[in-house]
Write an enzyme that holds these catalytic residues in place. Structure first.
Site, PDB file in Angstrom:
ATOM      1  N   LYS A 190      -3.893  29.160 -46.487  1.00 47.31           N
ATOM      2  CA  LYS A 190      -4.780  28.463 -47.432  1.00 47.31           C
ATOM      3  C   LYS A 190      -4.194  28.434 -48.842  1.00 47.31           C
ATOM      4  CE  LYS A 190      -9.163  29.255 -44.977  1.00 47.31           C
ATOM      5  NZ  LYS A 190     -10.602  29.013 -45.134  1.00 47.31           N
ATOM      6  N   LYS A 213      -4.473  33.965 -43.353  1.00 52.50           N
ATOM      7  CA  LYS A 213      -5.347  33.075 -44.147  1.00 52.50           C
ATOM      8  C   LYS A 213      -4.833  32.945 -45.569  1.00 52.50           C
ATOM      9  CE  LYS A 213      -9.762  33.349 -41.878  1.00 52.50           C
ATOM     10  NZ  LYS A 213     -11.032  34.034 -41.758  1.00 52.50           N
ATOM     11  N   ASN A 224     -25.729  31.952 -41.143  1.00 52.56           N
ATOM     12  CA  ASN A 224     -25.016  33.180 -40.771  1.00 52.56           C
ATOM     13  C   ASN A 224     -25.656  34.364 -41.498  1.00 52.56           C
ATOM     14  OD1 ASN A 224     -23.540  33.660 -43.365  1.00 52.56           O
ATOM     15  ND2 ASN A 224     -22.693  31.643 -42.845  1.00 52.56           N
ATOM     16  N   ASP A 257     -18.269  26.573 -40.986  1.00 54.29           N
ATOM     17  CA  ASP A 257     -17.097  25.741 -40.687  1.00 54.29           C
ATOM     18  C   ASP A 257     -17.504  24.378 -40.139  1.00 54.29           C
ATOM     19  OD1 ASP A 257     -15.169  27.595 -41.480  1.00 54.29           O
ATOM     20  OD2 ASP A 257     -15.400  28.715 -39.610  1.00 54.29           O
ATOM     21  N   PHE A 261     -12.106  35.436 -49.395  1.00 56.02           N
ATOM     22  CA  PHE A 261     -12.576  36.577 -48.606  1.00 56.02           C
ATOM     23  C   PHE A 261     -12.351  36.247 -47.140  1.00 56.02           C
ATOM     24  CE2 PHE A 261     -15.049  40.058 -50.583  1.00 56.02           C
ATOM     25  CZ  PHE A 261     -14.742  39.777 -51.894  1.00 56.02           C
ATOM     26  N   LYS A 266     -38.578  16.702 -36.392  1.00 59.52           N
ATOM     27  CA  LYS A 266     -38.410  17.956 -35.652  1.00 59.52           C
ATOM     28  C   LYS A 266     -38.109  17.650 -34.176  1.00 59.52           C
ATOM     29  CE  LYS A 266     -40.840  22.165 -34.475  1.00 59.52           C
ATOM     30  NZ  LYS A 266     -42.117  22.844 -34.458  1.00 59.52           N
ATOM     31  N   ILE A 283     -13.458  24.353 -48.623  1.00 58.37           N
ATOM     32  CA  ILE A 283     -13.635  24.242 -50.078  1.00 58.37           C
ATOM     33  C   ILE A 283     -12.506  24.959 -50.809  1.00 58.37           C
ATOM     34  CG2 ILE A 283     -15.224  24.628 -52.009  1.00 58.37           C
ATOM     35  CD1 ILE A 283     -17.488  24.841 -49.901  1.00 58.37           C
TER      36      ILE A 283
HETATM   37  O1  PMT Z   1     -23.144  38.317 -48.409  1.00 60.31           O
HETATM   38  P1  PMT Z   1     -22.982  39.723 -47.845  1.00 60.31           P
HETATM   39  O2  PMT Z   1     -24.089  40.062 -46.868  1.00 60.31           O
HETATM   40  O3  PMT Z   1     -22.809  40.752 -48.921  1.00 60.31           O
HETATM   41  O4  PMT Z   1     -21.636  39.722 -46.975  1.00 60.31           O
HETATM   42  C1  PMT Z   1     -20.407  39.541 -47.598  1.00 60.31           C
HETATM   43  C2  PMT Z   1     -19.431  38.751 -46.721  1.00 60.31           C
HETATM   44  C3  PMT Z   1     -19.124  39.556 -45.468  1.00 60.31           C
HETATM   45  C4  PMT Z   1     -20.016  37.395 -46.354  1.00 60.31           C
HETATM   46  C5  PMT Z   1     -18.145  38.523 -47.600  1.00 60.31           C
HETATM   47  O5  PMT Z   1     -17.640  39.771 -47.985  1.00 60.31           O
HETATM   48  C6  PMT Z   1     -17.068  37.733 -46.819  1.00 60.31           C
HETATM   49  O6  PMT Z   1     -16.257  38.283 -46.116  1.00 60.31           O
HETATM   50  N1  PMT Z   1     -17.061  36.379 -47.004  1.00 60.31           N
HETATM   51  C7  PMT Z   1     -16.131  35.475 -46.300  1.00 60.31           C
HETATM   52  C8  PMT Z   1     -16.730  35.138 -44.977  1.00 60.31           C
HETATM   53  C9  PMT Z   1     -15.776  34.431 -44.020  1.00 60.31           C
HETATM   54  O7  PMT Z   1     -15.837  34.657 -42.853  1.00 60.31           O
HETATM   55  O8  PMT Z   1     -14.926  33.639 -44.517  1.00 60.31           O
HETATM   56  P2  PMT Z   1     -13.903  32.719 -43.616  1.00 60.31           P
HETATM   57  O9  PMT Z   1     -12.920  33.602 -42.948  1.00 60.31           O
HETATM   58  O10 PMT Z   1     -14.704  31.776 -42.775  1.00 60.31           O
HETATM   59  O11 PMT Z   1     -13.235  31.905 -44.760  1.00 60.31           O
HETATM   60  C10 PMT Z   1     -12.122  32.373 -45.525  1.00 60.31           C
HETATM   61  C11 PMT Z   1     -12.289  31.922 -46.954  1.00 60.31           C
HETATM   62  O12 PMT Z   1     -12.427  30.500 -47.000  1.00 60.31           O
HETATM   63  C12 PMT Z   1     -13.533  32.479 -47.627  1.00 60.31           C
HETATM   64  O13 PMT Z   1     -13.208  32.792 -48.953  1.00 60.31           O
HETATM   65  C13 PMT Z   1     -14.526  31.333 -47.565  1.00 60.31           C
HETATM   66  O14 PMT Z   1     -15.456  31.376 -48.640  1.00 60.31           O
HETATM   67  C14 PMT Z   1     -13.622  30.108 -47.653  1.00 60.31           C
HETATM   68  N2  PMT Z   1     -14.130  28.912 -46.953  1.00 60.31           N
HETATM   69  C15 PMT Z   1     -14.371  28.925 -45.606  1.00 60.31           C
HETATM   70  C16 PMT Z   1     -14.797  27.776 -44.973  1.00 60.31           C
HETATM   71  C17 PMT Z   1     -14.996  26.600 -45.733  1.00 60.31           C
HETATM   72  N3  PMT Z   1     -15.420  25.467 -45.173  1.00 60.31           N
HETATM   73  N4  PMT Z   1     -14.755  26.607 -47.045  1.00 60.31           N
HETATM   74  C18 PMT Z   1     -14.332  27.743 -47.669  1.00 60.31           C
HETATM   75  O15 PMT Z   1     -14.132  27.734 -48.894  1.00 60.31           O
END
Ligand code: PMT
Length: 418
Positions: A341, A337, A210, A279, A323, A289, A307
């Protein structure tokens, strides 16, 4: 390493004989690793020349109403956002008075009013002007508005008198400014922070990834380190050089990130998950390959573990900050969220496409804008918004908010279990 390394510093110079010391300050700031832009008031140009500061800083100097601001490629408001700190040295009695009363009648005072950066001033004036009640109350007004006051020192003055009012020596200004970046808000606490993307292998050469660059997470790790925390930064692939944290762990996939997080979380006080974790992963990663033989290719994906939920569901858990990067219904999705979570705090950023009134923020940009929600006992408790700013500045503000919420949470927990 100096805390000024990599920082953007605006040096404001006002009219006073001590302005000659600002040339040395510029040089020392650059030696400390800072990027410096100099702003001179008209009065300052009567004491020192812009050419000196242009040569020392390596950038055109900004003046009141001059085209040089355009030549330097930065507009006033951009300069206000660009700065991590503004230091006005020397600060004349006149400029201190203007700043204290929110006047914006020249570039320097306008910048100060428009900036959320750390702001400092080094008074320099005759001892009688310094002792004057209005100067004293103006300085108090500034420090009440969270300005850092450096000095003045006492000694012989350019006017031949002896007393208080001399600008601090350059080495003292430098160490005072360095100190501004060490808040001590998280002194001794253990933080685990994740950053960047994860790459999920398709075959030995391809992956699903991503747009996360790691900037937001690295800025938070740096701000937490400056606040006194012991930081473990677990990062997916990023082109950035990692900040000087206590422990840096480079991972590639969500699975590797999960293992690194779970083995670091035991004595962790605060967990901040900025990583854009994939995800899904490919169920059967090809050993060789994949060849381009078919018109269509289907990948079978399987869900990765969440996580942050695993961390939040531990019996003894740290303060958990997630985030959320959202393209629509940003606040509502983030609130959901937070509760789903079982997080303590969630930081939402709008990563929908940029437009004229919404510049590029979020993924792979130096800028962001944050909407933060926090909970208590499974209920939404509060929210705060941080407007568009550089990620480094937002990171420091966020660390302050997290430190405050963490303390409130810990004292509430202590009361509940008493
Ligand atoms: O790295 P940059 O270019 O500076 O950009 C920053 C950012 C946009 C990536 C950052 O600010 C941000 O928003 N990160 C979260 C990205 C996201 O879409 O998260 P999510 O909505 O998929 O997940 C929610 C939360 O669960 C997040 O804290 C994520 O780290 C956590 N998560 C998600 C999926 C997973 N399998 N395990 C997790 O721990």
């Amino acid at each position: 390493m100096s805390t000024l390394n990599g920082k953007n510093i605006v040096l404001g110079i006002t009219g006073g004989i001590a302005a000659y010391k600002s040339a040395d300050l510029t040089r020392r700031l650059i030696e400390a690793g800072a990027d410096v832009r100099v702003v001179m008031t008209t009065a300052a140009t009567e004491f020192v020349t812009a050419m000196t500061f242009q040569a020392l800083s390596g950038h055109p100097v900004f003046f009141d109403n001059s085209d040089d601001t355009e030549a330097s490629g930065m507009k006033h408001i951009e300069l206000a956002r660009w700065a991590d700190a503004i230091i006005v040295a020397p600060a004349s009695a006149n400029t201190i008075a203007k700043l204290a009363h929110g006047r914006a009648d020249n570039l320097l005072t306008t910048l100060c009013l428009a900036s959320e950066a750390i702001k400092c001033f080094a008074p320099a004036m005759n001892r009688v002007m310094w002792d004057d009640l209005s100067t004293q109350s103006n300085c108090k007004r500034l420090t009440d508005k969270n300005w850092f006051q450096f000095g003045p020192a006492s000694g012989s003055q350019a006017c031949g008198e002896i007393g208080e009012g001399r600008m601090l020596e350059v080495s003292d200004l430098l160490s005072s400014l360095e100190h501004c970046f060490k808040s001590g808000e998280l002194q001794g606490l253990n933080l685990v922070i994740t950053a960047g993307p994860t790459y999920e292998a398709i075959d030995p050469v391809r992956f699903i990834g991503n747009r996360s660059s790691g900037r937001m997470g690295y800025a938070i790790a740096d701000a937490a380190r400056e606040a006194g925390a012991n930081v473990t930064l677990i990062s997916g692939p990023s082109h950035l050089s990692p900040p000087e944290v206590k422990r840096f762990v480079a991972v590639e996939s969500a699975d590797e990130m999960q293992q690194a997080v779970m083995s670091s979380i035991k004595s962790c006080h605060i967990y901040i998950s900025t990583a854009a974790v994939s995800d899904y992963r490919v169920a059967d990663v090809a050993r060789q390959k994949i060849k381009k033989t078919e018109d269509r290719l289907s990948l079978n994906l399987t869900k990765n573990d969440d996580i942050i939920s695993a961390v939040a569901n531990q019996q003894v858990r740290p303060y958990v900050v997630g985030f959320a990067a959202e393209t629509e219904n940003v606040a509502e999705n983030a609130r959901q969220k937070l509760l789903r979570k079982k997080l303590d705090m969630i930081v939402a950023n709008d990563v929908s496409e940029s437009s004229a009134d919404k510049p590029d923020i979020g993924f792979n940009s130096d800028y962001n804008a944050l909407h933060i929600f926090w909970s208590s006992k499974g209920q939404l408790e509060g929210e705060q918004q941080f407007e568009l700013a550089r990620k480094t500045l937002l990171a420091r503000k966020l660390i302050t908010l997290i430190a405050n919420r963490f303390r409130d949470n810990s004292s509430q927990h202590a009361k509940d279990t008493a």
